[in-house]
Design a protein around this motif. Structure first.
Motif, PDB file in Angstrom:
ATOM      1  N   SER A 142      75.754-108.547  30.285  1.00  0.00           N
ATOM      2  CA  SER A 142      75.903-107.108  30.408  1.00  0.00           C
ATOM      3  C   SER A 142      74.684-106.395  29.847  1.00  0.00           C
ATOM      4  O   SER A 142      74.078-106.826  28.872  1.00  0.00           O
ATOM      5  CB  SER A 142      77.158-106.657  29.648  1.00  0.00           C
ATOM      6  N   LYS A 143      74.313-105.273  30.463  1.00  0.00           N
ATOM      7  CA  LYS A 143      73.172-104.500  29.973  1.00  0.00           C
ATOM      8  C   LYS A 143      73.463-103.866  28.618  1.00  0.00           C
ATOM      9  O   LYS A 143      72.563-103.336  27.964  1.00  0.00           O
ATOM     10  CB  LYS A 143      72.795-103.418  30.976  1.00  0.00           C
ATOM     11  N   LEU A 144      74.735-103.925  28.178  1.00  0.00           N
ATOM     12  CA  LEU A 144      75.110-103.370  26.876  1.00  0.00           C
ATOM     13  C   LEU A 144      75.253-104.454  25.818  1.00  0.00           C
ATOM     14  O   LEU A 144      75.683-104.183  24.705  1.00  0.00           O
ATOM     15  CB  LEU A 144      76.438-102.616  26.994  1.00  0.00           C
ATOM     16  N   ALA A 145      74.879-105.684  26.163  1.00  0.00           N
ATOM     17  CA  ALA A 145      75.115-106.809  25.263  1.00  0.00           C
ATOM     18  C   ALA A 145      73.844-107.296  24.583  1.00  0.00           C
ATOM     19  O   ALA A 145      73.702-108.476  24.302  1.00  0.00           O
ATOM     20  CB  ALA A 145      75.799-107.959  26.010  1.00  0.00           C
ATOM     21  N   ARG A 174      66.930 -93.163  26.044  1.00  0.00           N
ATOM     22  CA  ARG A 174      66.850 -92.486  27.336  1.00  0.00           C
ATOM     23  C   ARG A 174      67.693 -91.214  27.355  1.00  0.00           C
ATOM     24  O   ARG A 174      67.359 -90.235  28.020  1.00  0.00           O
ATOM     25  CB  ARG A 174      67.285 -93.450  28.442  1.00  0.00           C
ATOM     26  N   HIS A 175      68.799 -91.241  26.587  1.00  0.00           N
ATOM     27  CA  HIS A 175      69.678 -90.068  26.516  1.00  0.00           C
ATOM     28  C   HIS A 175      69.359 -89.199  25.300  1.00  0.00           C
ATOM     29  O   HIS A 175      70.081 -88.223  25.036  1.00  0.00           O
ATOM     30  CB  HIS A 175      71.140 -90.513  26.479  1.00  0.00           C
ATOM     31  N   GLY A 176      68.320 -89.562  24.565  1.00  0.00           N
ATOM     32  CA  GLY A 176      67.950 -88.787  23.385  1.00  0.00           C
ATOM     33  C   GLY A 176      68.985 -88.852  22.284  1.00  0.00           C
ATOM     34  O   GLY A 176      69.190 -87.871  21.560  1.00  0.00           O
ATOM     35  N   THR A 227      84.992-101.372  26.695  1.00  0.00           N
ATOM     36  CA  THR A 227      85.739-100.695  27.758  1.00  0.00           C
ATOM     37  C   THR A 227      85.512-101.407  29.086  1.00  0.00           C
ATOM     38  O   THR A 227      86.466-101.721  29.823  1.00  0.00           O
ATOM     39  CB  THR A 227      85.281 -99.230  27.902  1.00  0.00           C
ATOM     40  N   ARG A 228      84.269-101.646  29.391  1.00  0.00           N
ATOM     41  CA  ARG A 228      83.913-102.296  30.652  1.00  0.00           C
ATOM     42  C   ARG A 228      84.484-103.716  30.730  1.00  0.00           C
ATOM     43  O   ARG A 228      85.028-104.127  31.765  1.00  0.00           O
ATOM     44  CB  ARG A 228      82.395-102.318  30.814  1.00  0.00           C
ATOM     45  N   ALA A 229      84.390-104.446  29.624  1.00  0.00           N
ATOM     46  CA  ALA A 229      84.921-105.811  29.605  1.00  0.00           C
ATOM     47  C   ALA A 229      86.429-105.821  29.829  1.00  0.00           C
ATOM     48  O   ALA A 229      86.962-106.686  30.543  1.00  0.00           O
ATOM     49  CB  ALA A 229      84.570-106.476  28.274  1.00  0.00           C
ATOM     50  N   LEU A 277      78.756 -92.615  28.720  1.00  0.00           N
ATOM     51  CA  LEU A 277      79.948 -93.306  29.223  1.00  0.00           C
ATOM     52  C   LEU A 277      80.140 -93.077  30.720  1.00  0.00           C
ATOM     53  O   LEU A 277      80.575 -93.985  31.440  1.00  0.00           O
ATOM     54  CB  LEU A 277      81.186 -92.841  28.445  1.00  0.00           C
ATOM     55  N   GLU A 278      79.808 -91.891  31.198  1.00  0.00           N
ATOM     56  CA  GLU A 278      79.911 -91.643  32.636  1.00  0.00           C
ATOM     57  C   GLU A 278      78.931 -92.518  33.408  1.00  0.00           C
ATOM     58  O   GLU A 278      79.195 -92.897  34.555  1.00  0.00           O
ATOM     59  CB  GLU A 278      79.676 -90.153  32.920  1.00  0.00           C
ATOM     60  N   GLU A 279      77.812 -92.861  32.768  1.00  0.00           N
ATOM     61  CA  GLU A 279      76.844 -93.762  33.404  1.00  0.00           C
ATOM     62  C   GLU A 279      77.294 -95.220  33.312  1.00  0.00           C
ATOM     63  O   GLU A 279      77.348 -95.931  34.322  1.00  0.00           O
ATOM     64  CB  GLU A 279      75.484 -93.617  32.732  1.00  0.00           C
TER      65      GLU A 279
END
Length: 271
Positions: free
Chosen positions: A2-5, A16-18, A61-63, A84-86
């Motif tokens: 995952s890109k969040l892992a 990127r989101h500041g 959440t995604r998992a 989270l919307e992304e």
């Protein structure tokens, strides 16, 4: 993966989101895919709707969603809405931006599940409230290792206290595994633990917990003196302790849950 892992991808996403991890919200984002999988497995089967408190960037959440859970994610930090919307785009999640301590937990469906990396500063009051509702079939969550030890402690140990007895009154508690600071970004200063609570259906008992809180309110004192200091008549406490075969110098941490229940009954029945 995952890109969040990974810490690198999480850092890049925040930049990127500041954004930054905010200590006010207890934000330490889980970035270990191995531990994400283990949490999801510990939460199965998904026999009811899943509530997640503090989804952060959406990794857990995604998992959960990918494993087939029906998820409501409750996040207090409004800054994380675009993130989270992304990260959860296209997935059937219900996002609620609200303080979890103000959420109407008493109205959730019977048989709900909690699966969460809980913000450390709200873990104890939140778990206590969820247990009191009687609405949950299972609670699986990350907390500081010290809090997990308190939830699962044995009598006559330093970690044993009010939280231990609250959890034991309502549920069967398991400390499943520990996570090092490096499993999170930014890494906290302490280890964390995954706890699983399986409620037994016992309702809240305010009278019992008034007694328990009084007993531990002055931990250095004997149980007799602690209860007397809290307003319980000393003679009645002495009589109740004798009836239970407990010595007058017994301390609160020596009594298990059943002993406190019997003590409460003894105090109510003492003349």
């Amino acid at each position: 993966m995952s890109k969040l892992a990974s810490p690198q991808s999480v850092r890049a996403l925040l930049e990127r989101h500041g954004l930054f991890a905010d200590k006010r919200f207890g934000q330490n984002f889980l970035v270990s895919e191995v531990h994400l999988r283990r949490i999801v497995e510990a939460a199965r089967p998904f026999t009811g709707p899943v509530f997640e408190v503090g989804p952060g960037l959406g990794a857990l959440t995604r998992a959960l969603l990918e494993a087939g859970a029906e998820v409501t994610a409750i996040e207090k930090d409004l800054r994380l809405r675009p993130v989270l919307e992304e990260t959860l785009s296209g997935l059937p999640v219900r996002l609620v931006f609200q303080d979890a301590l103000l959420y109407p937990w008493e109205e959730v469906p019977q048989g709900s599940l909690l699966v969460a990396n809980l913000p450390y500063h709200i873990a104890t009051p939140l778990v206590t409230r969820l247990l009191k509702t009687g609405r949950f079939a299972r609670l699986v969550f990350l907390v500081q290792k010290e809090v997990a030890e308190r939830m699962t402690a044995r009598p006559k140990t330093p970690a044993y206290g009010v939280l231990t007895l609250r959890v034991a009154h309502h549920a069967v508690a398991e400390r499943l595994f520990d996570l090092p600071p490096g499993a999170f970004f930014p890494p906290p200063k302490v280890w964390s633990s995954l706890v699983r609570l399986t409620p037994t259906g016992a309702p809240d008992d305010p009278g019992l917990f008034r007694l328990v809180e009084a007993a531990f309110g002055k931990r250095r004192k004997t149980l007799l003196n602690a209860l007397a200091a809290a307003g319980y008549p000393k003679a009645r406490v002495e009589e109740a302790l004798r009836a239970l075969g407990l010595p007058p110098r017994v301390r609160a941490e020596e009594l298990d849950l059943e002993a406190f229940r019997r003590l409460r009954e003894g105090l109510e029945g003492a003349v």
